[in-house]
Write a protein that holds these residues in place. Structure first.
Motif, PDB file in Angstrom:
ATOM      1  N   ALA A  88       0.834  -1.204   0.000  1.00 20.10           N
ATOM      2  CA  ALA A  88       0.000   0.000   0.000  1.00 20.10           C
ATOM      3  C   ALA A  88       0.870   1.257   0.000  1.00 20.10           C
ATOM      4  N   SER A 110       2.446   1.712  -3.440  1.00 15.81           N
ATOM      5  CA  SER A 110       1.470   2.219  -4.403  1.00 15.81           C
ATOM      6  C   SER A 110       1.217   3.702  -4.187  1.00 15.81           C
ATOM      7  N   ALA A 134      -2.216  -2.927  -4.799  1.00 17.90           N
ATOM      8  CA  ALA A 134      -2.821  -2.777  -3.470  1.00 17.90           C
ATOM      9  C   ALA A 134      -4.065  -3.655  -3.325  1.00 17.90           C
ATOM     10  N   ALA A 160      -4.995  -7.149  -0.906  1.00 18.66           N
ATOM     11  CA  ALA A 160      -5.875  -6.758   0.201  1.00 18.66           C
ATOM     12  C   ALA A 160      -6.530  -7.961   0.877  1.00 18.66           C
ATOM     13  N   TYR A 189      -7.958  -0.736   0.612  1.00 20.68           N
ATOM     14  CA  TYR A 189      -6.566  -0.771   0.173  1.00 20.68           C
ATOM     15  C   TYR A 189      -6.387  -0.169  -1.219  1.00 20.68           C
TER      16      TYR A 189
END
Length: 442
Positions: A27, A30, A153, A157, A165
C-alpha cells in the motif's frame, strides 16, 4: 464471458492469506508511486499556468501562449492510451510490479528532463519540440501507473477490505498536488514572480529526482501481486494483446467504465489545474490566495479518501459513487461560481465541499473498475477505463474551459461543463453491476 457477467473465480483453499506487513508495504509503495507521478504532473500543470507559455511558446497574446502550454498538457493525455497498451501488456503478461517500476522510471527521467530544457529564447523551435516530446513520455508513463498501483494494493488486500486498500493510491493525485504546492509556493515567495519566470520554475522539476530514487527503492522491495503470481498451469493464460481481447470480450464494460470515471476527472482537473490559472488571470485573484484555497480543499479530499472507501466496503461501490456523482452535479455551479467573489475563504469552502463529493466518486472507483474484469485482463481493463476517462474528461478540461471562458467570460460555464459530465458518470454507474461481494479471479 459476456459483459453482463461479473468475472468470478474464488481463490482455492490452499491460497495463503495475506501477510499484513507485506500488504502495508505494498500500500505504501502504491501511494508513493502515484504521489510522485502526480506530483510531476501537477508541477507541469502549475508551471504551464504560470510561466511555460511565454518561455516555450512566445506570442503577442498571453491567451494564445497559455493555450499552447495547455495543449502540451493535453498532448500528454493523448499519449496515455499508448501507456495503457504498453504497460497493460507488461502488467497482464509479465507482472504488475515490473510494469510499475518501469512507469515510475520513465516519469522521473522525463520530469527531470523538463527542468533541464533550454527555453525558446535560447534554442528556438527546438525548445517546444523537446518539451512536447518529454510530455509525451510522461503521458505514456502515467498511462500505466494508475492501473498497476491500485491493482498491486487491491490484489494484496484482505477479504472485505479491497476498496480500502485500493483507495490508498487514490490519495496520490491529491498528495502529489499538495507536494507540488509545498515546493512551488515557497519558490514563488523567495524568487518572486519574475525570478520564478526567469529560471526558478526549474527547481520543482529537478527535485523530482530525489522522489524518484525513493519511489524506485520502495517499489523494488515489495512482492508481486498474489493474484498474478498465483496463476497455475490450469489458469487461462493472459492474452498476447490484452487490449484487443478486452475490446472484443467486454466492450460494454469498457465504455461504461470510462463513463463512470469521466465526471470525477473533469472536476479534479478543473479544480486542481485550471482554476489556478483562471482565477488570477481572468478574475484578478492573487496567485497565492488561489493556490492556498485549492490546497485547503485538496487536504480535505485526501483525509476523506480512506473513510469513503471503508463505506464502499460496507455498503457497496455504487451507493457511494452515485452519491458523489449527484453531489458533484448539483454543487458544480456554486463551486465554480464562488470564484466570482474573489474571496479566498469562500472559494476554499466551496472547493472543499466540491472535492469531498468528488472523492466520494474517486475513492471507490479504484476497486470498482478492476472488479469489472478478470485477472488476465485486469491491468489493461482498469487502466483503459480510468485513463481514457482521464483523457476525455480531464486532459482536455483546461483547454475546453479556456475556450468556454473566452466565449462567455463567466466561471459558471465551468460548473455547467463539469456538472454535465458528472451526470454522464451517474448514468454509467447505474448501468453497471455492484461488485463488492465478488472474489478476484486467480
Amino acid at each position: 464471458m459476456s459483459d453482463t457477467t461479473v468475472p468470478t473465480t474464488k481463490a482455492t483453499a490452499s491460497t495463503p492469506g495475506p501477510d499484513r506487513t507485506q500488504v502495508s508495504r505494498v500500500a505504501l509503495a502504491s501511494l508513493i508511486g502515484t504521489t510522485i507521478e502526480y506530483y510531476d504532473f501537477a508541477v507541469y500543470g502549475t508551471a504551464a499556468a504560470l510561466v511555460l507559455g511565454p518561455a516555450f511558446f512566445p506570442a503577442g497574446d498571453s491567451t494564445v501562449s497559455t493555450l499552447a502550454a495547455f495543449l502540451t498538457f493535453a498532448a500528454a493525455f493523448l499519449a496515455r492510451p499508448i501507456g495503457v497498451v504498453l504497460f497493460g501488456t507488461i502488467g497482464d503478461r509479465l507482472g504488475r510490479k515490473r510494469a510499475l517500476v518501469l512507469s515510475l522510471l520513465m516519469m522521473g527521467l522525463a520530469t527531470v528532463g523538463v527542468g533541464l530544457l533550454p527555453t525558446y529564447e535560447t534554442a528556438g523551435l527546438l525548445a517546444p519540440v523537446l518539451l512536447v516530446t518529454l510530455r509525451l513520455v510522461q503521458g505514456v508513463s502515467i498511462g500505466g501507473e494508475w492501473g498497476g498501483a491500485v491493482l498491486l494494493a487491491a490484489e494484496h488486500a484482505p477479504p472485505g477490505r479491497r476498496a480500502l486498500y485500493a483507495s490508498i493510491p487514490q490519495v496520490g493525485p491529491v498528495a502529489g498536488f499538495l507536494l507540488s504546492s509545498a515546493v512551488i509556493l515557497p519558490t514563488l515567495s523567495i524568487a518572486g514572480r519574475d525570478g520564478f519566470a526567469d529560471g526558478a520554475w526549474r527547481i520543482p522539476f529537478l527535485l523530482s529526482a530525489v522522489l524518484i530514487v525513493i519511489g524506485l527503492w520502495v517499489r523494488t522491495t515489495v512482492t508481486e501481486s498474489p493474484v498474478f503470481s498465483g496463476r497455475g498451469p490450469e489458469t487461462r493464460p493472459a492474452s498476447r494483446f490484452p487490449l484487443g481481447t478486452l475490446i472484443k470480450e467486454y466492450p460494454g464494460r469498457l465504455l461504461l467504465g470510462i463513463g463512470a470515471a469521466i465526471g470525477g476527472s473533469a472536476v479534479y482537473y478543473l479544480t486542481i489545474v485550471y482554476s489556478i490559472s483562471y482565477g488570477p488571470k481572468a478574475l484578478g485573484i492573487p496567485q497565492n490566495t488561489m493556490l492556498a484555497a485549492v490546497s485547503v480543499a485538496a487536504v480535505a479530499a485526501a483525509v476523506a479518501t480512506v473513510p469513503f472507501a471503508r463505506l464502499a466496503d460496507r455498503w457497496g461501490r455504487k451507493p457511494v459513487i452515485l452519491t458523489g456523482a449527484v453531489g458533484c452535479a448539483v454543487w458544480a455551479l456554486p463551486m465554480f461560481g464562488s470564484l466570482s467573489t474573489g474571496n479566498g475563504l469562500v472559494i476554499a469552502g466551496a472547493f472543499t465541499v466540491g472535492l469531498l463529493f468528488f472523492i466520494m466518486m474517486f475513492s471507490p472507483i479504484a476497486a470498482f473498475l478492476p472488479e469489472l474484469f478478470p485477472a488476465r485482463l485486469r491491468y489493461t481493463g482498469a487502466s483503459a477505463t480510468f485513463i481514457l476517462a482521464n483523457t476525455l474528461g480531464g486532459g482536455f478540461a483546461p483547454l475546453v474551459a479556456t475556450w468556454l471562458n473566452s466565449q462567455w467570460k463567466s466561471p459558471l460555464v465551468l460548473g455547467v461543463y463539469a456538472g454535465a459530465l458528472c451526470l454522464v458518470s451517474l448514468l454509467c454507474v447505474l448501468a453497471l453491476p455492484e461488485t463488492r461481494d465478488e472474489e478476484f479471479e486467480i
